[in-house]
Design a protein around this motif. Structure first.
Motif, short mmCIF file in Angstrom:
data_model
loop_
_atom_site.label_atom_id
_atom_site.label_comp_id
_atom_site.label_asym_id
_atom_site.label_seq_id
_atom_site.Cartn_x
_atom_site.Cartn_y
_atom_site.Cartn_z
N UNK A 193 -1.36 -11.82 -7.58
CA UNK A 193 -0.69 -10.93 -6.64
C UNK A 193 -1.62 -9.81 -6.19
N UNK A 194 -2.29 -9.18 -7.16
CA UNK A 194 -3.21 -8.08 -6.82
C UNK A 194 -4.39 -8.58 -6.00
N UNK A 195 -4.90 -9.75 -6.32
CA UNK A 195 -6.02 -10.31 -5.55
C UNK A 195 -5.59 -10.58 -4.11
N UNK A 196 -4.41 -11.14 -3.92
CA UNK A 196 -3.91 -11.40 -2.58
C UNK A 196 -3.74 -10.13 -1.77
N UNK A 197 -3.16 -9.10 -2.40
CA UNK A 197 -2.99 -7.83 -1.70
C UNK A 197 -4.32 -7.17 -1.38
N UNK A 198 -5.27 -7.24 -2.31
CA UNK A 198 -6.59 -6.63 -2.07
C UNK A 198 -7.33 -7.33 -0.93
N UNK A 199 -7.28 -8.65 -0.89
CA UNK A 199 -7.94 -9.38 0.19
C UNK A 199 -7.28 -9.06 1.53
N UNK B 276 -5.78 -0.10 10.45
CA UNK B 276 -6.32 0.80 9.43
C UNK B 276 -5.21 1.37 8.54
N UNK B 277 -4.12 1.76 9.14
CA UNK B 277 -3.00 2.31 8.37
C UNK B 277 -2.39 1.24 7.47
N UNK B 278 -2.19 0.04 8.01
CA UNK B 278 -1.63 -1.05 7.21
C UNK B 278 -2.56 -1.44 6.07
N UNK B 279 -3.86 -1.47 6.34
CA UNK B 279 -4.82 -1.78 5.28
C UNK B 279 -4.85 -0.73 4.20
N UNK B 280 -4.82 0.54 4.59
CA UNK B 280 -4.82 1.62 3.60
C UNK B 280 -3.54 1.60 2.77
N UNK B 281 -2.40 1.37 3.42
CA UNK B 281 -1.13 1.30 2.70
C UNK B 281 -1.12 0.12 1.72
N UNK B 282 -1.61 -1.03 2.17
CA UNK B 282 -1.63 -2.21 1.30
C UNK B 282 -2.57 -1.99 0.12
N UNK B 283 -3.71 -1.38 0.36
CA UNK B 283 -4.64 -1.10 -0.72
C UNK B 283 -4.04 -0.10 -1.70
N UNK B 284 -3.33 0.90 -1.19
CA UNK B 284 -2.65 1.87 -2.06
C UNK B 284 -1.59 1.17 -2.90
N UNK B 285 -0.81 0.29 -2.28
CA UNK B 285 0.24 -0.44 -3.01
C UNK B 285 -0.35 -1.40 -4.04
N UNK B 286 -1.54 -1.88 -3.76
CA UNK B 286 -2.19 -2.83 -4.67
C UNK B 286 -2.53 -2.15 -6.01
N UNK B 287 -2.94 -0.90 -5.96
CA UNK B 287 -3.42 -0.23 -7.18
C UNK B 287 -2.40 0.71 -7.79
#
Length: 97
Positions: free
Chosen positions: A30-36, A85-96
């Motif tokens: 799950x974390x790998x998918x979100x990070x990618x 950019x906003x979606x990527x930052x939000x997804x990266x934040x949710x990942x960690x």
């Protein structure tokens, strides 16, 4: 292979990995998918917003100068890049977190 196809396959693959990992409670997948997915969105946003790659939206294989680009393509490039950019930052934040 075309860059748009590679991006689409990356997004589809990462969403599938995140969904499968979430369905079977496998945190690492799950974390790998979100990070990618987050990295792909950040790269797309950077290309559109900072480098102003308008050929992504216009469907052309060559890049026109920013000054020669029509206003509506400029607007969609800026808004789409900012959204990625906003979606990527939000997804990266949710990942960690």
């Amino acid at each position: 292979m075309n860059q748009r196809i590679i991006f689409a396959l990356t997004v589809i693959g990462s969403v599938l990995a995140a969904s499968i990992g979430s369905s079977f409670h496998i945190a690492i997948i799950t974390k790998a998918g979100y990070c990618i997915l987050a990295i792909a969105l950040l790269i797309a946003g950077f290309l559109m917003l900072v480098l102003k790659h308008t050929e992504i939206l216009s469907g052309k294989d060559r890049r026109d100068s920013w000054e020669d680009t029509p206003g509506e393509v400029k607007a969609v490039t800026i808004v789409g890049g900012l959204a990625c950019l906003v979606a990527g930052a939000y997804t990266l934040f949710q990942c960690f977190f």
